[in-house]
Every structure is written in structure tokens, then in C-alpha cells.
Design an enzyme around this catalytic site. Sequence first.
Site, PDB file in Angstrom:
ATOM      1  N   ASP A  52      -0.485  -9.788  -5.623  1.00  0.00           N
ATOM      2  CA  ASP A  52       0.848  -9.229  -5.406  1.00  0.00           C
ATOM      3  C   ASP A  52       0.887  -7.774  -5.872  1.00  0.00           C
ATOM      4  OD1 ASP A  52       3.556  -9.323  -4.563  1.00  0.00           O
ATOM      5  OD2 ASP A  52       4.198  -9.568  -6.654  1.00  0.00           O
ATOM      6  N   LEU A  64       0.810  -1.219   0.000  1.00  0.00           N
ATOM      7  CA  LEU A  64       0.000   0.000   0.000  1.00  0.00           C
ATOM      8  C   LEU A  64       0.847   1.274   0.000  1.00  0.00           C
ATOM      9  CD1 LEU A  64      -2.850  -1.036   2.470  1.00  0.00           C
ATOM     10  CD2 LEU A  64      -2.881  -1.018  -0.036  1.00  0.00           C
TER      11      LEU A  64
END
Length: 328
Positions: A311, A69
Site C-alpha cells: 500500500d 506513484l
Amino acid sequence: MSEVWIRGGRVLDPASATDALADVWVRGGRIAALVAPGTVPADAAPGIPVLDAAGLLVCPGFVDLHVSLREPGCEEDECVLTGTAAALAGGFTTICAQSDASPVVDNRSAAEFIRLQAERARQCRVYPLGAVTKQHKGEELAEIGQLVQGGAVGFSDAMHPVANAEVMRRALEYTRMFRRPVLHFAMVPELAEQGVMHEGFQSTRLGLRGIPAAAQDIMTGRDIALAELTGGRVHLMCVSTRDSVARIRQARAAGLAVTCDVAPHHLLLTDEVMTRFEPMYKCNRPRRSREHVDALIAGLRDGTISAISADHQPRAQEKKQVELDQAP
């Protein structure tokens, strides 16, 4: 009380082993009934909203085991708000946030920050992954116990392999005490250094530095041996090679606590896409040749590979608009 009728979809629910065409009735945000197509419960409210799910799947929200993130530190790539919004739009209701923020998530306060930002975003559930080693340097274990208290559900140094076998051994022993897995990016750094694609026929033809399959296979074998030695739980992220799948299959047959996942792009594309010299196709791990892709699909079918992970590795567009060897 709000009601919704989800009509005509194929209902999949692994928890109850359900796989059937059915209608789903939702009341107050919870599933109230699962009935044969076209069946209207006697207590249904008149004029309730209908969602036509014909030809679609109706299933629990997806879970992604490792997602980057980038917050804090690299918000130009992604942040918790945008990342969770994208996850929810794609059907993911739970994601595990990697530790590769800046600063690294290697202490309790950093893990709690991720949870706080997720609560503020009010999108999907977010569980932090704590770093295995401080600053991802692979030298000293992070504060494992404090990270567990901060909400860490597992431990990973993201795309930084824990190359030191002794450090990895201690990590598996320590995390075993908390019943948490180590999610490891198995790769021998020296063999992968400066590589831009899979080492093979295509890399030779294109004159590009390759990353051999052995770079993953060697580290996979080491991790399996350490899992057997310590009794710890190791999850190998983004498996991409034929021999690694074979070794993991053998380890699981032996009853070792070894699991793995695969990324969609390793199932769908081969190293032939690199003939376009397109930086957007450059990824870590590299896309492999056809025999490796076939082995991944076989491993997914027979249960050797336990999960598919997106991923998610976001990069700001301008970072990719450079020469292939310079692109992240």
C-alpha cells in the site's frame, strides 16, 4: 550466453508447488535447471558467476496489487521512475499503479501515459488501475471500456470510497463484463471524517479523534452484499478490522467473488505507537488495537486474506513535518 549459479537458497515457487533447498542455474536470463545443492550440470560453463543464497529465499518476483506513484501531478512525492526503482530494489517485479494521479486516471489516454512512463523507466512491470468514477467523485462511472483498452487491469478510486451504493452496484455490473475486479477502499466517509487514529482506549487516553472499526465493517458488509447481487468481483484493500475479516471469510465460504489484502504495518504495529504523536505513524487506514491485529494474522494464515500489499503511499518529507492533525 550468460550464466549464473544461485547456490544454496531455499527455492519457493507457488506455480510448481516447490519449497526446497536447491541450486538454480540461469542461462540467458532464464531458469535453465533446478538441481540438488552442489550439483553442477554437465554442460555448465567453467568459471561462471556464483551467487551464495545460503539462508535466503529464491523465488519469483513479488507482485503488489495497488501502489500510488503520484505521477502526473505530485512528482514531489514520487514518480514512475523512482517508484518502480524502489519496487524493483525490494524484489517487486510487477506493480499495479493506483488511479490517484492528477489528473485522475479515468480515461484511456491517462492509462496509456502510465504504461508509457513505465516503459521509459525500464524497471519493473507496471499495470494501471483505472478509476471507478470520474475524478474520484463517486457520482458518475469512468470510461470503463476505454480504460480496459488502455491497459487497465482493474478499477479503483484509491483512498476515495465509492459511498453511493447504486454507483457501486453499476460499477460491479459493468466491470464484470470485462472480467475486471473493483479494488475498493471500504470506509464510511462520515464515520472516518477528521479521524487521526483508531477509535478505542488509546485515542480516548490521548484525546485524539478516532476512526471506529465500524467505519470499515459497515462498508465491507455493503460491498459483499453488492458482490452477491451483481456477481461482480470486489477486492477489499487494506483490511484492518476483526469483523471485516470475519465477514470476508463467510463470503468466501459462500463462493462469492470477494477477496482482500492487508498491509504490513497493520500486521506489525498497533495503535499504541500513536502515543509518540509522530506524524509518520499516521496512516489511512489507522493502525488498530491488538485484537484486530490478531484477527488479521489469523485471516492471513487461513487464506481469508489473499495477499499482502505494501500500500505504497509516498509523501514528500516536508508534508509530514507538521502537527499530527494536519499531516496527510
